[in-house]
Design a protein around this motif. Sequence first.
Motif, PDB file in Angstrom:
ATOM      1  N   ARG A 155      -0.956  -6.848  10.124  1.00 32.78           N
ATOM      2  CA  ARG A 155      -0.238  -5.385  10.300  1.00 32.78           C
ATOM      3  C   ARG A 155      -1.679  -4.556  10.976  1.00 32.78           C
ATOM      4  N   PRO A 156      -1.547  -5.321  12.296  1.00 32.70           N
ATOM      5  CA  PRO A 156      -2.637  -4.324  13.017  1.00 32.70           C
ATOM      6  C   PRO A 156      -2.627  -3.057  13.124  1.00 32.70           C
ATOM      7  N   SER A 157      -1.486  -2.579  13.329  1.00 34.04           N
ATOM      8  CA  SER A 157      -1.380  -0.968  13.218  1.00 34.04           C
ATOM      9  C   SER A 157      -1.673  -0.038  12.168  1.00 34.04           C
TER      10      SER A 157
ATOM     11  N   THR B 125       9.003  -0.987   2.100  1.00 29.97           N
ATOM     12  CA  THR B 125       9.214  -2.433   2.372  1.00 29.97           C
ATOM     13  C   THR B 125       9.116  -3.076   0.873  1.00 29.97           C
TER      14      THR B 125
ATOM     15  N   ILE C  39       3.244  -6.166  17.043  1.00 32.22           N
ATOM     16  CA  ILE C  39       2.614  -5.606  18.217  1.00 32.22           C
ATOM     17  C   ILE C  39       1.512  -4.497  17.302  1.00 32.22           C
TER      18      ILE C  39
ATOM     19  N   ASN D 158       7.175  -6.157  -0.614  1.00 29.23           N
ATOM     20  CA  ASN D 158       6.152  -7.245  -0.271  1.00 29.23           C
ATOM     21  C   ASN D 158       6.438  -8.478  -1.010  1.00 29.23           C
TER      22      ASN D 158
ATOM     23  N   ILE E 295       1.450   4.317  12.076  1.00 27.09           N
ATOM     24  CA  ILE E 295       2.664   3.841  11.542  1.00 27.09           C
ATOM     25  C   ILE E 295       4.279   4.301  11.892  1.00 27.09           C
TER      26      ILE E 295
ATOM     27  N   ASN F 231       8.933  -8.700   8.360  1.00 25.57           N
ATOM     28  CA  ASN F 231       7.633  -8.845   9.249  1.00 25.57           C
ATOM     29  C   ASN F 231       6.595  -9.879   8.293  1.00 25.57           C
TER      30      ASN F 231
ATOM     31  N   LEU G  27      15.132  -6.365   7.820  1.00 28.19           N
ATOM     32  CA  LEU G  27      14.006  -6.935   8.722  1.00 28.19           C
ATOM     33  C   LEU G  27      12.980  -7.519   7.968  1.00 28.19           C
TER      34      LEU G  27
ATOM     35  N   GLU H  89       6.880  -9.150   4.434  1.00 28.88           N
ATOM     36  CA  GLU H  89       7.358  -7.685   4.150  1.00 28.88           C
ATOM     37  C   GLU H  89       8.612  -7.487   4.537  1.00 28.88           C
TER      38      GLU H  89
ATOM     39  N   LYS I  21       0.796  -1.272  -0.025  1.00 28.37           N
ATOM     40  CA  LYS I  21       0.063  -0.150   0.032  1.00 28.37           C
ATOM     41  C   LYS I  21       0.962   1.136   0.053  1.00 28.37           C
ATOM     42  N   ALA I  22       2.203   1.054   0.055  1.00 30.24           N
ATOM     43  CA  ALA I  22       3.051   2.218   0.100  1.00 30.24           C
ATOM     44  C   ALA I  22       2.989   2.968   1.144  1.00 30.24           C
ATOM     45  N   ILE I  23       2.731   2.483   2.275  1.00 31.52           N
ATOM     46  CA  ILE I  23       2.543   3.317   3.618  1.00 31.52           C
ATOM     47  C   ILE I  23       3.596   3.795   3.960  1.00 31.52           C
ATOM     48  N   GLY I  24       4.525   2.466   4.171  1.00 38.46           N
ATOM     49  CA  GLY I  24       5.835   2.375   4.762  1.00 38.46           C
ATOM     50  C   GLY I  24       6.833   3.442   4.384  1.00 38.46           C
TER      51      GLY I  24
ATOM     52  N   ARG J  15      10.920 -10.608  17.668  1.00 38.37           N
ATOM     53  CA  ARG J  15       9.893 -10.263  18.406  1.00 38.37           C
ATOM     54  C   ARG J  15       8.388 -10.638  17.752  1.00 38.37           C
TER      55      ARG J  15
HETATM   56  C1  LIG Z   1      10.593  -5.051  10.270  1.00 42.14           C
HETATM   57  C2  LIG Z   1       8.979  -4.642  10.165  1.00 42.14           C
HETATM   58  C3  LIG Z   1       8.274  -4.512  11.509  1.00 42.14           C
HETATM   59  C4  LIG Z   1       7.021  -4.564  11.260  1.00 42.14           C
HETATM   60  N1  LIG Z   1       6.482  -4.603  12.720  1.00 42.14           N
HETATM   61  C5  LIG Z   1       5.091  -4.477  12.830  1.00 42.14           C
HETATM   62  C6  LIG Z   1       4.510  -4.524  13.989  1.00 42.14           C
HETATM   63  O1  LIG Z   1       4.818  -4.805  14.930  1.00 42.14           O
HETATM   64  N2  LIG Z   1       3.077  -4.005  13.940  1.00 42.14           N
HETATM   65  C7  LIG Z   1       2.377  -3.996  12.840  1.00 42.14           C
HETATM   66  O2  LIG Z   1       1.252  -3.653  12.989  1.00 42.14           O
HETATM   67  N3  LIG Z   1       2.936  -3.793  11.644  1.00 42.14           N
HETATM   68  C8  LIG Z   1       4.143  -4.007  11.453  1.00 42.14           C
HETATM   69  N4  LIG Z   1       4.953  -4.126  10.414  1.00 42.14           N
HETATM   70  C9  LIG Z   1       4.336  -3.725   9.114  1.00 42.14           C
HETATM   71  C10 LIG Z   1       4.237  -2.273   8.930  1.00 42.14           C
HETATM   72  O3  LIG Z   1       3.179  -1.617   9.288  1.00 42.14           O
HETATM   73  C11 LIG Z   1       4.007  -2.191   7.301  1.00 42.14           C
HETATM   74  O4  LIG Z   1       5.196  -2.895   6.753  1.00 42.14           O
HETATM   75  C12 LIG Z   1       3.700  -0.827   6.560  1.00 42.14           C
HETATM   76  O5  LIG Z   1       2.797  -0.510   7.130  1.00 42.14           O
HETATM   77  C13 LIG Z   1       4.131  -0.750   5.249  1.00 42.14           C
HETATM   78  O6  LIG Z   1       3.139  -1.376   4.348  1.00 42.14           O
HETATM   79  P1  LIG Z   1       3.157  -1.349   3.025  1.00 42.14           P
HETATM   80  O7  LIG Z   1       4.233  -2.191   2.266  1.00 42.14           O
HETATM   81  O8  LIG Z   1       1.752  -1.579   2.507  1.00 42.14           O
HETATM   82  O9  LIG Z   1       3.391   0.120   2.744  1.00 42.14           O
HETATM   83  C14 LIG Z   1       6.355  -4.138  10.141  1.00 42.14           C
HETATM   84  C15 LIG Z   1       7.042  -4.161   9.167  1.00 42.14           C
HETATM   85  C16 LIG Z   1       8.470  -4.371   9.010  1.00 42.14           C
HETATM   86  C17 LIG Z   1       8.867  -4.433   7.584  1.00 42.14           C
END
Ligand SMILES: Cc1cc2nc3c(=O)[nH]c(=O)nc-3n(C[C@H](O)[C@H](O)[C@H](O)COP(=O)(O)O)c2cc1C
Length: 307
Positions: free
Chosen positions: A236-238, A199, A275, A201, A280, A232, A230, A248, A189-192, A272
Amino acid sequence: MKHIFGTDMKVGKSCIAFGQFDGLHKGHMAVIDELIKEKTSDSTSILLSLDYVCDSINEKVIYTEEEKELILRNSSIDLMLSYPFTADVKRMEPERFIKEILIDKLGAKTIVAGEKCRFGRDCKGSIMTLKHFESKYNYKVVCPKTVKYKGQAVTSKLIKDEICEGNINKANEFLGHAFKMIGEVVHGKAIGRTVGMPTANLKVADNKLMPQNGVYATLSEVDSKVVKGLTNIGLRPSVDNNDYITIETYLLDFSKDIYGKKIALDIHTYIRGVIKFSSIDEVKKQVDKDIHSIRKYLDNVKLLDVI
Ligand SMILES: Cc1cc2nc3c(=O)[nH]c(=O)nc-3n(C[C@H](O)[C@H](O)[C@H](O)COP(=O)(O)O)c2cc1C
Ligand SMILES: Nc1ncnc2c1ncn2[C@@H]1O[C@H](COP(=O)(O)OP(=O)(O)OP(=O)(O)O)[C@@H](O)[C@H]1O
């Protein structure tokens, strides 16, 4: 090493090892070492990999055929043959499997198989069966001893259980290398990138066994270069309420456009769990801490590090 898929072939003289080789773990590598030793100048060394892709979609694999090829690419095996493990092949009586596939098609003069190997209809074939037909079909059997690690026989089942239960470090010890995943980089979603954390994906094969959800220290192979990262694996609950798992990777010190490319990921260690943060930005703050704690560790591991 040449890698071909299919059933239609004729090899003159070979030494051969056959099986699923799921994981290419320490035990499989002992068989492969023996295969390489047994190869003569006038024979082809063949790894006959029974390809479970046609099996039930519920049957997850540690490695796809593409991943097996990646792991073996620098080995001295002449040919890796990915052979569809169809219902017909599974139903073959052990002698028919030996005669029609190993002898008639693949010209086996040496067969390397582990002490506990099982094959053919209802898994009736064993190392005894292979030895029983040695003179009839004029081949030699070589049987390396079962490889154990910390007192336990190394098996794919044991490794699958460790991966699913979240014990990636233990799984890696039994594998003898870091668990690998190959995937295509697809659009997220290009949020990162809005917080400086782009990231990659990954879309992996449908029948790929997934590690337990969490954040892992990884090494990626991108365009033949090794990049620390790193990863994940999970929800992606956040940022959303999606109920499907994503993989990702935040590639460190990397800024190229790699959409559409295939990358290989080595999953080195669990950091870990995932969480739920309030935004974001909070995810990024945590990831920065994770990077700080893991950089030194990643400086000291290599791609395909053999444990
Ligand atoms: C190393 C890493 C750790 C992450 N840790 C969490 C996390 O603990 N909780 C969470 O909700 N999302 C986590 N994310 C997901 C990010 O929220 C997600 O990659 C970000 O929103 C970008 O999304 P996009 O690829 O759609 O732009 C993590 C992503 C990465 C790469
Ligand atoms: N721990 C081990 N030590 C030595 N040889 C092994 C070991 N595990 C498997 N092998 C051998 O590797 C070859 C391929 O095995 P295959 O993957 O088909 O199934 P397997 O014997 O059930 O192994 P696993 O349980 O690990 O999947 C066979 O010859 C098998 O006997």
